[in-house]
Scaffold this active site. Structure first.
Site, mmCIF file in Angstrom:
data_model
loop_
_atom_site.group_PDB
_atom_site.id
_atom_site.type_symbol
_atom_site.label_atom_id
_atom_site.label_comp_id
_atom_site.label_asym_id
_atom_site.label_seq_id
_atom_site.Cartn_x
_atom_site.Cartn_y
_atom_site.Cartn_z
ATOM 1 C CG HIS A 138 -0.551 0.241 2.508
ATOM 2 N ND1 HIS A 138 -1.161 -0.280 3.624
ATOM 3 C CD2 HIS A 138 0.493 0.973 3.000
ATOM 4 C CE1 HIS A 138 -0.523 0.133 4.698
ATOM 5 N NE2 HIS A 138 0.479 0.880 4.346
ATOM 6 C CD GLU A 143 -4.665 -1.228 3.360
ATOM 7 O OE1 GLU A 143 -3.585 -1.549 2.831
ATOM 8 O OE2 GLU A 143 -4.867 -1.292 4.583
HETATM 9 C C1 F6R Z 1 1.579 6.643 6.482
HETATM 10 C C2 F6R Z 1 1.295 5.910 5.286
HETATM 11 C C3 F6R Z 1 1.580 4.454 5.123
HETATM 12 C C4 F6R Z 1 2.975 4.049 5.610
HETATM 13 C C5 F6R Z 1 3.180 2.550 5.453
HETATM 14 C C6 F6R Z 1 4.523 2.110 6.002
HETATM 15 O O1 F6R Z 1 1.223 8.006 6.337
HETATM 16 O O2 F6R Z 1 0.797 6.504 4.379
HETATM 17 O O3 F6R Z 1 1.421 4.088 3.783
HETATM 18 O O4 F6R Z 1 3.926 4.748 4.859
HETATM 19 O O5 F6R Z 1 2.169 1.869 6.130
HETATM 20 O O6 F6R Z 1 4.513 2.296 7.383
HETATM 21 P P1 F6R Z 1 5.833 2.100 8.259
HETATM 22 O O7 F6R Z 1 6.751 3.190 7.861
HETATM 23 O O8 F6R Z 1 5.364 2.249 9.679
HETATM 24 O O9 F6R Z 1 6.362 0.744 7.938
#
Ligand code: F6R
Length: 247
Positions: A138, A143
């Site tokens: 995503h 999603e």
């Molecule tokens: C957050 C967002 C999400 C995150 C993704 C990765 O604003 O848009 O798409 O970038 O879920 O999250 P982390 O960095 O926590 O692995």
């Protein structure tokens, strides 16, 4: 597309912060598209440090964030507004009114989605859009689906995302089940995309996004159609990419 393979999380964060700061120095009144999550925290820390040193100013910068949980107050410590304040905005010289995050408490979520789309459009879209990537591919909270959603919309988070994000909450039950997310349209309208990835659990998603078919089943794969993408990752996250991508 340009790919930077860095040896670890710190090097990835520094490289990403360098790219953002170059944009801000080149265009002091630029619009930055920002992301939350664990991947960009090191990048924001580096930007804060340079701002404190006086090497970088956000005084004229405007920001638009990608997403927000539905039903969390801005003061909730897991809301994305709270994340942005505590990781970046509270520590730099940005004008508070120039920062934008979707309102997860809006009475009419559909109207809030329309408002946010209009807002991002009226700012001329992001000059540089920072993205993380979910382990399911995503981007923002777009999603895996049977089609790409262009506009800002309310999304039901997948079990996979709820599981991934449970680490920030007391339990998976407390993770909100819905969020407002910028759609693929606004993301793709950004002048430049900077996508960052860290850790082995992102390796397959990164491979699918940049070496697989362009499909809404892997939302990040749409970035193959953007003509100015920079991917910055650590060795673990980029481990499945073929060597020729680093030339
Ligand atoms: C957050 C967002 C999400 C995150 C993704 C990765 O604003 O848009 O798409 O970038 O879920 O999250 P982390 O960095 O926590 O692995």
């Amino acid at each position: 597309m340009r790919v930077y393979k860095e040896k670890d999380y710190n090097a990835m964060s520094r490289r990403a912060a360098n790219i953002i700061s170059a944009e801000v120095i080149r265009r002091p009144d630029c619009v930055l598209g920002l992301a939350t999550g664990s991947t960009p925290t090191g990048t924001y820390k580096q930007l804060v440090e340079w701002n404190k040193k006086g090497d970088l100013s956000f005084a004229e910068v405007k920001t638009v964030n990608l997403d927000e949980y539905l039903g969390l107050e801005p003061s909730h410590d897991q809301s994305y507004r709270y994340f942005m304040q505590s990781n970046l905005f509270d520590h730099i010289d940005i004008v508070p009114d120039n920062t934008n995050v979707p309102n997860g408490m809006a009475e009419d979520a559909a109207e809030e989605c329309r408002r946010y789309d209009e807002l991002v459009k009226s700012l001329g879209y992001a000059d540089l859009q920072l993205l993380g990537i979910g382990s399911n591919g995503h981007i923002a909270f777009n999603e895996p689906d049977s089609c790409f959603r262009k506009e800002t919309h309310v999304v039901s988070l997948t079990e996979n995302t709820i599981r991934d994000n449970a680490r920030f909450f007391a339990s998976a039950d407390e993770v909100p089940k819905k969020a407002i997310t910028m759609g693929i349209g606004c993301i793709m309208a950004a002048g430049r995309i900077l996508i960052i990835a860290s850790g082995a659990n992102k390796a397959q998603a990164v491979y699918d996004a940049f070496c697989g078919t362009v499909t809404p089943e892997c939302p990040a794969s749409i970035l193959q159609l953007h003509n100015d993408v920079v991917l910055v990752g650590d060795e673990a996250a980029l481990s499945l990419l073929p060597e020729e991508m680093f030339k």
